[in-house]
Motif scaffolding. Structure first.
Motif, PDB file in Angstrom:
ATOM      1  N   PHE A  53       0.827  -1.343  -0.013  1.00 11.51           N
ATOM      2  CA  PHE A  53      -0.054  -0.083   0.077  1.00 11.51           C
ATOM      3  C   PHE A  53       0.681   1.361   0.111  1.00 11.51           C
ATOM      4  O   PHE A  53       0.656   2.107  -0.713  1.00 11.51           O
ATOM      5  CB  PHE A  53      -0.816   0.084   1.174  1.00 11.51           C
ATOM      6  N   ILE A  54       1.975   1.389   0.825  1.00  9.35           N
ATOM      7  CA  ILE A  54       2.524   2.764   1.124  1.00  9.35           C
ATOM      8  C   ILE A  54       3.423   2.771  -0.081  1.00  9.35           C
ATOM      9  O   ILE A  54       3.472   3.982  -0.646  1.00  9.35           O
ATOM     10  CB  ILE A  54       3.370   2.449   2.351  1.00  9.35           C
ATOM     11  N   THR A  55       4.284   1.878  -0.465  1.00  5.95           N
ATOM     12  CA  THR A  55       5.482   1.922  -1.614  1.00  5.95           C
ATOM     13  C   THR A  55       4.858   1.880  -2.815  1.00  5.95           C
ATOM     14  O   THR A  55       5.041   2.522  -3.786  1.00  5.95           O
ATOM     15  CB  THR A  55       6.436   1.145  -1.146  1.00  5.95           C
ATOM     16  N   GLU A  83      12.410   5.336   7.964  1.00  3.41           N
ATOM     17  CA  GLU A  83      11.864   4.172   8.903  1.00  3.41           C
ATOM     18  C   GLU A  83      11.172   4.979  10.083  1.00  3.41           C
ATOM     19  O   GLU A  83      10.248   4.235  10.569  1.00  3.41           O
ATOM     20  CB  GLU A  83      13.178   3.427   9.237  1.00  3.41           C
ATOM     21  N   TRP A  84      11.687   5.819  10.562  1.00  5.52           N
ATOM     22  CA  TRP A  84      11.077   6.444  11.537  1.00  5.52           C
ATOM     23  C   TRP A  84       9.689   6.942  11.235  1.00  5.52           C
ATOM     24  O   TRP A  84       8.638   6.836  11.988  1.00  5.52           O
ATOM     25  CB  TRP A  84      11.907   7.532  12.311  1.00  5.52           C
ATOM     26  N   ARG A  85       9.590   7.462   9.907  1.00  5.66           N
ATOM     27  CA  ARG A  85       8.329   7.935   9.714  1.00  5.66           C
ATOM     28  C   ARG A  85       7.236   6.929   9.199  1.00  5.66           C
ATOM     29  O   ARG A  85       6.162   7.124   9.300  1.00  5.66           O
ATOM     30  CB  ARG A  85       8.323   8.897   8.060  1.00  5.66           C
ATOM     31  N   ARG A 123      -2.158  14.571   8.787  1.00  6.20           N
ATOM     32  CA  ARG A 123      -0.966  14.088   9.117  1.00  6.20           C
ATOM     33  C   ARG A 123      -0.737  13.074   8.554  1.00  6.20           C
ATOM     34  O   ARG A 123       0.442  12.793   8.034  1.00  6.20           O
ATOM     35  CB  ARG A 123      -1.018  13.926  10.767  1.00  6.20           C
ATOM     36  N   ILE A 124      -1.576  11.972   8.314  1.00  9.43           N
ATOM     37  CA  ILE A 124      -1.326  10.789   7.490  1.00  9.43           C
ATOM     38  C   ILE A 124      -1.067  10.742   6.076  1.00  9.43           C
ATOM     39  O   ILE A 124      -0.221  10.391   5.543  1.00  9.43           O
ATOM     40  CB  ILE A 124      -2.814   9.852   7.618  1.00  9.43           C
ATOM     41  N   SER A 125      -1.778  11.774   5.411  1.00  8.75           N
ATOM     42  CA  SER A 125      -1.334  12.164   4.122  1.00  8.75           C
ATOM     43  C   SER A 125      -0.078  12.822   3.940  1.00  8.75           C
ATOM     44  O   SER A 125       0.542  12.708   3.091  1.00  8.75           O
ATOM     45  CB  SER A 125      -2.477  13.294   3.632  1.00  8.75           C
ATOM     46  N   ALA A 127       5.757  11.781   2.391  1.00  2.00           N
ATOM     47  CA  ALA A 127       7.033  11.808   2.663  1.00  2.00           C
ATOM     48  C   ALA A 127       7.676  10.654   2.699  1.00  2.00           C
ATOM     49  O   ALA A 127       8.855  10.461   1.984  1.00  2.00           O
ATOM     50  CB  ALA A 127       7.166  12.262   4.243  1.00  2.00           C
ATOM     51  N   VAL A 128       7.067   9.449   2.886  1.00  2.17           N
ATOM     52  CA  VAL A 128       7.764   8.146   2.749  1.00  2.17           C
ATOM     53  C   VAL A 128       7.741   7.658   1.315  1.00  2.17           C
ATOM     54  O   VAL A 128       8.298   6.935   0.857  1.00  2.17           O
ATOM     55  CB  VAL A 128       6.882   6.980   3.528  1.00  2.17           C
TER      56      VAL A 128
END
Length: 328
Positions: A183-185, A289-291, A318-320, A325-326
């Motif tokens: 989902f994220i990448t 990684e922290w994000r 904030r989620i957006s 950012a990642v």
């Protein structure tokens, strides 16, 4: 009948039900002090273990949550000697009789409110989660085939291809990581949900380590469905996420767990210091990684409907921001 002066005596009370204003008998057994504030300190498993009672005169008393303490009460003790013959009393005019001061009423503080019961999803609601297409290994293989050029997906799929053991914490972690990677990448919500649903239907077994992976998967699934306007399906994931809250049958522990849970929602760890340190050191890999950890915390909050300190609108923003950012 003769009446003795108001005598001091104490009633036993569970330490977990202490409240502000209680007159606590101190450990020396001779003095009392009024409680100014009551807080709870959890053990490493998140269970309330120690009551921290701050006293009005200064100082803090540490008490085991399950122990009993003594609270000062004031009562009037009446004794009647049956063998004595009462002597006649002189009649005093009523206007000369002064009203005797009334003994102060004993105020018993109420117990903290019992949190509302949380029920899990019904069979009808669980049916909103689609059944997997094939074996768990086949679902993972399909995700890998859809993204043959992504190294992260291929590495995770290769580890899981040897066999998926749902009792293995590391195996559950790999499945959760794969769903997040999709989902994220790779921006593949359908593939992410297919993998996540392998975890989402697992029951809570009381093991915090294994449940952490299921929890992260449920929070991710809830967000994906909310974004896709699958509100009813998202609600099922959110109910499953709250499954541990239905397990505690002891009223006192349920109250304490509810208080600690609300505190963790109000004060989430968003890894601000770690992210700023990585930015200062120009360590982009560590920052990402922290994000990702911050994003997991935000998704968890979103699945709980926000908190008393962060509303849904702010959470969505904030989620957006973190996703942008990642993914950069």
């Amino acid at each position: 009948m003769t009446e003795n002066p108001a005598a001091r005596h104490y009633s036993k009370q569970q330490a977990g039900s202490l409240t502000t204003g209680d007159q606590l008998l101190l450990p020396d057994g001779e003095r009392t002090a009024e409680i100014l504030q009551v807080e709870f300190e959890p053990d490493d498993f998140g269970t309330p273990a120690v009551v921290l009672a701050t006293l009005t005169g200064g100082g803090t008393i540490r008490i085991a949550a399950g122990s009993s303490v003594k609270i000062l009460n004031t009562t009037v003790v009446d004794t009647t000697h049956d063998a004595e013959v009462p002597l006649p009393l002189a009649v005093v005019p009523s206007e000369e009789v002064e009203a005797a001061p009334e003994a102060p009423a004993v105020v018993v503080p109420p117990l903290p409110p019992i949190p509302p019961a949380v029920s899990g999803p019904s069979a009808e609601e669980l049916a909103r989660i689609p059944a997997p297409k094939g074996t768990p290994e086949a679902v993972v293989a399909a995700a890998a085939e859809a993204h043959p050029d992504d190294v992260g997906v291929l590495l995770l799929a290769d580890k899981l291809a040897k066999g998926i053991n749902f009792k293995s914490g590391s195996c559950l972690k790999d499945l959760s990581d794969l769903a997040h990677e999709l989902f994220i990448t790779l921006k593949d919500p359908d593939g992410a949900l297919a993998v996540a649903d392998l975890l989402n239907v697992l029951p809570f077994d009381g093991n915090p380590g294994r449940w952490a992976s299921v929890e992260a998967s449920l929070a991710l699934s809830s967000y994906i469905c909310r974004q896709d306007r699958q509100e009813e399906r998202a609600e099922v994931y959110e109910k499953l996420l709250r499954t541990p809250e239905t397990q505690e049958t002891d009223a006192f522990k349920a109250r304490m767990n509810s208080k600690l849970r609300q505190r963790s929602l109000n004060e989430p760890n968003l890894y601000d210091k770690e992210i700023f340190r990585s930015i200062d050191n120009s360590n982009h890999e560590a920052e990402r990684e922290w994000r990702l950890l911050r994003l997991e915390s935000l998704l968890f909050l979103r699945a709980h409907g926000g908190s008393e300190t962060i509303g849904l609108g702010e959470l969505q923003r904030r989620i957006s921001n973190e996703l942008e950012a990642v993914r950069a």
